[in-house]
Design a protein around this motif. Structure first.
Motif, PDB file in Angstrom:
ATOM      1  N   PRO A 280     -38.761 -23.385  -4.827  1.00  9.47           N
ATOM      2  CA  PRO A 280     -39.415 -22.089  -4.649  1.00  9.47           C
ATOM      3  C   PRO A 280     -39.161 -21.151  -5.821  1.00  9.47           C
ATOM      4  O   PRO A 280     -39.983 -20.296  -6.136  1.00  9.47           O
ATOM      5  CB  PRO A 280     -38.774 -21.545  -3.362  1.00  9.47           C
ATOM      6  N   ILE A 281     -38.008 -21.313  -6.457  1.00  2.00           N
ATOM      7  CA  ILE A 281     -37.654 -20.476  -7.591  1.00  2.00           C
ATOM      8  C   ILE A 281     -36.700 -21.287  -8.452  1.00  2.00           C
ATOM      9  O   ILE A 281     -36.232 -22.352  -8.057  1.00  2.00           O
ATOM     10  CB  ILE A 281     -37.024 -19.139  -7.127  1.00  2.00           C
ATOM     11  N   GLY A 282     -36.411 -20.804  -9.654  1.00  3.08           N
ATOM     12  CA  GLY A 282     -35.506 -21.568 -10.502  1.00  3.08           C
ATOM     13  C   GLY A 282     -35.131 -20.797 -11.740  1.00  3.08           C
ATOM     14  O   GLY A 282     -35.799 -19.847 -12.138  1.00  3.08           O
ATOM     15  N   ASP A 311     -38.689 -16.884 -15.828  1.00  5.48           N
ATOM     16  CA  ASP A 311     -38.660 -18.038 -14.939  1.00  5.48           C
ATOM     17  C   ASP A 311     -39.299 -17.704 -13.586  1.00  5.48           C
ATOM     18  O   ASP A 311     -40.078 -18.481 -13.039  1.00  5.48           O
ATOM     19  CB  ASP A 311     -37.225 -18.551 -14.751  1.00  5.48           C
ATOM     20  N   TYR A 312     -38.991 -16.512 -13.049  1.00  8.09           N
ATOM     21  CA  TYR A 312     -39.620 -16.096 -11.791  1.00  8.09           C
ATOM     22  C   TYR A 312     -41.136 -15.992 -11.948  1.00  8.09           C
ATOM     23  O   TYR A 312     -41.910 -16.448 -11.101  1.00  8.09           O
ATOM     24  CB  TYR A 312     -39.077 -14.737 -11.340  1.00  8.09           C
ATOM     25  N   GLU A 313     -41.547 -15.362 -13.025  1.00  9.30           N
ATOM     26  CA  GLU A 313     -42.982 -15.153 -13.248  1.00  9.30           C
ATOM     27  C   GLU A 313     -43.731 -16.474 -13.336  1.00  9.30           C
ATOM     28  O   GLU A 313     -44.796 -16.641 -12.734  1.00  9.30           O
ATOM     29  CB  GLU A 313     -43.183 -14.333 -14.525  1.00  9.30           C
ATOM     30  N   VAL A 315     -42.831 -19.414 -12.150  1.00 13.02           N
ATOM     31  CA  VAL A 315     -42.819 -20.105 -10.851  1.00 13.02           C
ATOM     32  C   VAL A 315     -43.853 -19.503  -9.913  1.00 13.02           C
ATOM     33  O   VAL A 315     -44.646 -20.224  -9.278  1.00 13.02           O
ATOM     34  CB  VAL A 315     -41.412 -20.051 -10.221  1.00 13.02           C
ATOM     35  N   PHE A 316     -43.856 -18.188  -9.790  1.00 14.17           N
ATOM     36  CA  PHE A 316     -44.839 -17.546  -8.908  1.00 14.17           C
ATOM     37  C   PHE A 316     -46.260 -17.908  -9.337  1.00 14.17           C
ATOM     38  O   PHE A 316     -47.102 -18.268  -8.507  1.00 14.17           O
ATOM     39  CB  PHE A 316     -44.676 -16.031  -8.944  1.00 14.17           C
ATOM     40  N   TRP A 319     -47.158 -21.661  -8.522  1.00 13.24           N
ATOM     41  CA  TRP A 319     -47.429 -21.916  -7.109  1.00 13.24           C
ATOM     42  C   TRP A 319     -48.731 -21.250  -6.657  1.00 13.24           C
ATOM     43  O   TRP A 319     -49.534 -21.863  -5.947  1.00 13.24           O
ATOM     44  CB  TRP A 319     -46.274 -21.398  -6.255  1.00 13.24           C
ATOM     45  N   TYR A 403     -47.553 -17.798  -0.711  1.00  9.85           N
ATOM     46  CA  TYR A 403     -46.282 -18.320  -1.222  1.00  9.85           C
ATOM     47  C   TYR A 403     -45.189 -18.204  -0.155  1.00  9.85           C
ATOM     48  O   TYR A 403     -44.417 -19.145   0.064  1.00  9.85           O
ATOM     49  CB  TYR A 403     -45.888 -17.548  -2.485  1.00  9.85           C
ATOM     50  N   TYR A 408     -41.888 -20.757   0.619  1.00  8.12           N
ATOM     51  CA  TYR A 408     -40.551 -20.232   0.922  1.00  8.12           C
ATOM     52  C   TYR A 408     -40.587 -19.452   2.233  1.00  8.12           C
ATOM     53  O   TYR A 408     -40.387 -18.240   2.250  1.00  8.12           O
ATOM     54  CB  TYR A 408     -40.104 -19.325  -0.216  1.00  8.12           C
TER      55      TYR A 408
END
Length: 418
Positions: A280-282, A311-313, A315-316, A319, A403, A408
């Motif tokens: 879901p995140i990393g 990294d958040y950006e 991943v979002f 997905w 999402y 998540y």
């Protein structure tokens, strides 16, 4: 057109005492019969040509494969028997320059330079060390180390954020233990569909040994047939050893290694079972992404500041815009945190808060209220988001609620807890 052999319809004329009624020479029946015959002949000719052409291609492919196999067998033979490749002729292939002087060493099959200087050798002897860092064993320096050693240790910490002095004592080709769980060691992977990869290593004012030890590890531990290139991305380094010396050294490596330099600081935005699991995140110290997909979702947000949140950006966006993110339990990456923090405001924006505000404003929809509650509704600048919103529309991205529900679902409890 009619003649004595093909009289006109209704005629009583006979030929050669044949009582049959003659038919016209260019009748519809004859025309379609001729077309069928010609079509059949064309099909037969086409099949004959294609069959022979296919056989010819197969023969050529088999011949090329035999040549390649022969080349690989001879190359392996030469390397295993310590014969200098530059003195050998292997079929019609030109031997790459980087292999010209390489001989086989069972402890160092690529014959790469260990990188331990004469000065470092003297310190190893002075400190009574044996193969420092081999197999990942920590190095313990004696308390009575000389003042010179202490000064060098302090310089390394102040300059690089870790004990750079110890790094200079460790061979670039040091062995490391296999830390994978037994279940991972037993896994068998298909290699027939593997494609070549580009390995990207961003760096900024890194110590020579740390950077080169990473490159050497890749070369020594990765089958070379899967490496297209190693890309060293220089984020506007100022240290001289990362200029011409780096270019000269990487030119000698047995893998195509290119250096890409930025003239301004870009930051990191410049770049049960043991099966893969949903991520879901990393935190992307290391990340693998398909080149075509990365291009389709239009890379990273270049208007972010130097470091943090990318990294958040990513991943979002992955997905929500048609992709999938997984982490691989059988992949192990060591990450070393520096003693001091990165300079995070070199682009004159707002550092980490700026980046996080861009993320929540672009992707989190109504859930951004929780971010602002945490920071006590402080006003955080985030720049112009017009291009990001247009990208979101172009990619037909899903709302953030998707999402929450599908990737998540534990986050559905956020309103209750907040």
């Amino acid at each position: 057109m009619y003649n004595k052999f093909f009289p006109s319809p209704g005629s009583n004329q006979k030929s050669f005492n044949n009582p049959q009624t003659y038919i016209p020479l260019f009748s519809t029946k004859n025309f379609f019969l001729c077309v069928k015959i010609l079509l059949a002949l064309w099909i037969l000719i086409y099949i004959f040509i294609v069959t022979n052409y296919s056989k010819d291609i197969e023969t050529k492919i088999e011949e090329e494969n035999r040549i390649i196999d022969k080349f690989q067998d001879k190359l392996m033979f030469l390397m295993q028997h310590g014969i200098k490749i530059k003195n050998s002729v292997i079929d019609r292939f030109k031997i790459p320059d980087y292999l010209a002087n390489y001989t086989f060493d069972p402890n160092n099959p690529m014959n790469l330079d260990g990188g331990i200087s004469e000065q470092a050798q003297r310190f190893i002897k002075e400190l009574n060390l044996t193969n420092p860092g081999e197999n990942g064993v920590p190095i313990k320096l004696p308390n009575n180390a000389s003042d010179q050693v202490k000064r060098l240790i302090k310089y390394g910490f102040d300059t690089f954020g870790y004990n750079q002095f110890i790094s200079t004592l460790v061979s670039l080709n040091r062995a490391l233990p296999d830390v994978r769980p037994d279940e991972c060691k037993q896994k068998v992977y298909r290699t027939d569909k593997f494609s070549k990869i580009s390995i990207v290593i961003p760096f900024y004012n890194d110590d020579w040994h740390l950077l080169m030890r990473t490159v050497h590890s890749i070369i020594r531990m990765t089958p070379l047939e899967y490496i297209l290139e190693i890309l060293l991305v220089d984020d506007c380094s100022t240290m001289q050893h990362l200029k011409e010396p780096l270019e000269n050294y990487t030119a000698t490596l047995p893998v195509n290694t290119r250096i890409i330099r930025s003239h301004t600081r870009l930051g990191t935005n410049a770049t049960p079972t043991w099966d893969p699991k949903i991520a879901p995140i990393g935190i992307f110290a290391v990340l693998a992404i398909g080149n075509k997909f990365y291009e389709r979702i239009e890379y990273l947000d270049i208007d972010m500041d130097v470091w943090g949140g990318e990294d958040y950006e990513l991943v979002f966006r992955t997905w929500l815009c048609g992709g999938r993110v997984e982490f691989v339990p059988c992949s192990n990456i060591a990450h070393m945190f520096r003693k001091h923090k990165y300079s995070i405001n070199l682009k004159g924006k707002g550092g980490y808060p700026w980046n996080m505000a861009r993320i929540v404003e672009t992707w989190m929809d109504d859930y951004k209220q929780y971010f602002y509650r945490v920071i006590k509704n402080s006003r955080v600048p985030y720049g112009d988001l017009t291009e990001r919103m247009q990208l979101k529309k172009r990619l037909n991205c899903k709302p953030f609620q998707w999402y929450i529900d599908n990737v998540y679902p534990r986050l559905n409890d956020i309103p209750k807890r907040v």
